[in-house]
Scaffold this motif. Structure first.
Motif, short mmCIF file in Angstrom:
data_model
loop_
_atom_site.label_atom_id
_atom_site.label_comp_id
_atom_site.label_asym_id
_atom_site.label_seq_id
_atom_site.Cartn_x
_atom_site.Cartn_y
_atom_site.Cartn_z
N LEU A 15 16.06 -68.48 67.26
CA LEU A 15 15.40 -69.78 67.18
C LEU A 15 14.18 -69.82 68.11
O LEU A 15 13.14 -70.36 67.75
CB LEU A 15 16.39 -70.89 67.55
CG LEU A 15 15.91 -72.32 67.45
CD1 LEU A 15 15.41 -72.64 66.04
CD2 LEU A 15 17.03 -73.27 67.83
N ALA A 16 14.29 -69.20 69.27
CA ALA A 16 13.20 -69.21 70.25
C ALA A 16 12.11 -68.20 69.94
O ALA A 16 10.97 -68.35 70.40
CB ALA A 16 13.78 -68.91 71.63
N GLU A 17 12.41 -67.20 69.15
CA GLU A 17 11.52 -66.05 68.93
C GLU A 17 10.07 -66.40 68.59
O GLU A 17 9.15 -65.86 69.21
CB GLU A 17 12.11 -65.15 67.85
CG GLU A 17 11.35 -63.87 67.63
CD GLU A 17 12.03 -63.03 66.57
OE1 GLU A 17 11.29 -62.47 65.74
OE2 GLU A 17 13.27 -62.96 66.56
N PRO A 18 9.78 -67.28 67.62
CA PRO A 18 8.38 -67.48 67.25
C PRO A 18 7.59 -68.35 68.23
O PRO A 18 6.38 -68.48 68.09
CB PRO A 18 8.48 -68.16 65.88
CG PRO A 18 9.78 -68.86 65.90
CD PRO A 18 10.68 -68.00 66.75
N PHE A 19 8.24 -68.91 69.22
CA PHE A 19 7.56 -69.81 70.15
C PHE A 19 7.13 -69.06 71.41
O PHE A 19 7.81 -68.16 71.87
CB PHE A 19 8.47 -70.98 70.50
CG PHE A 19 8.88 -71.78 69.31
CD1 PHE A 19 8.00 -72.67 68.71
CD2 PHE A 19 10.14 -71.62 68.75
CE1 PHE A 19 8.38 -73.40 67.60
CE2 PHE A 19 10.52 -72.35 67.63
CZ PHE A 19 9.63 -73.24 67.05
N GLU A 20 6.00 -69.44 71.93
CA GLU A 20 5.48 -68.80 73.14
C GLU A 20 6.10 -69.45 74.36
O GLU A 20 5.46 -70.23 75.07
CB GLU A 20 3.96 -68.90 73.17
CG GLU A 20 3.30 -68.08 72.08
CD GLU A 20 1.79 -68.12 72.15
OE1 GLU A 20 1.25 -68.42 73.23
OE2 GLU A 20 1.16 -67.85 71.12
N MET A 21 7.37 -69.14 74.59
CA MET A 21 8.07 -69.65 75.76
C MET A 21 9.18 -68.67 76.11
O MET A 21 9.60 -67.88 75.26
CB MET A 21 8.64 -71.06 75.51
CG MET A 21 9.70 -71.14 74.42
SD MET A 21 10.47 -72.76 74.26
CE MET A 21 9.21 -73.71 73.47
N SER A 22 9.60 -68.75 77.34
CA SER A 22 10.69 -67.87 77.76
C SER A 22 11.99 -68.30 77.10
O SER A 22 12.12 -69.43 76.63
CB SER A 22 10.84 -67.92 79.28
OG SER A 22 11.31 -69.20 79.68
N LEU A 23 12.96 -67.40 77.10
CA LEU A 23 14.26 -67.73 76.54
C LEU A 23 14.91 -68.85 77.34
O LEU A 23 15.56 -69.73 76.77
CB LEU A 23 15.16 -66.49 76.52
CG LEU A 23 16.47 -66.62 75.76
CD1 LEU A 23 16.24 -67.07 74.33
CD2 LEU A 23 17.22 -65.29 75.78
N ALA A 24 14.69 -68.87 78.66
CA ALA A 24 15.24 -69.94 79.50
C ALA A 24 14.63 -71.29 79.13
O ALA A 24 15.34 -72.30 79.03
CB ALA A 24 14.98 -69.63 80.98
#
Length: 88
Positions: A15-24
């Motif tokens: 879910l987080a993969e395409p966004f430019e943010m850390s996993l945290a």
């Protein structure tokens, strides 16, 4: 994230993969969505899987529907004002 979950359940990482943010940071964001009742997160083996909870969106829909009449009136007034300017 909600749009992606409307297509299928995803792990937190996917879910987080395409966004430019850390996993945290993504996990914190997901936590806020979960707290708001928009998604569910459950543990499957070693993974956390997220799914959309459409019941949470019902409150948003109900809130937005209260303003439909207001905005229709405002847009009709704008339309009349623009037509008056064209007539001048």
């Amino acid at each position: 994230m909600l749009e992606r979950l409307s297509e299928r359940d995803l792990t937190v990482g996917a879910l987080a993969e395409p966004f430019e943010m850390s996993l945290a940071a993504a996990s914190k964001h997901i936590g806020v969505l979960e707290e708001a009742g928009l998604i569910r997160r459950q543990k499957r083996g070693r993974e956390r899987v997220c799914s959309l909870d459409p019941r949470g969106l019902e409150a948003v829909r109900d809130w937005a529907e209260r303003y439909v009449g207001f905005w229709n009136e405002r847009l009709d007034a704008l339309d009349r004002a623009l037509k008056e300017l064209d007539d001048e």
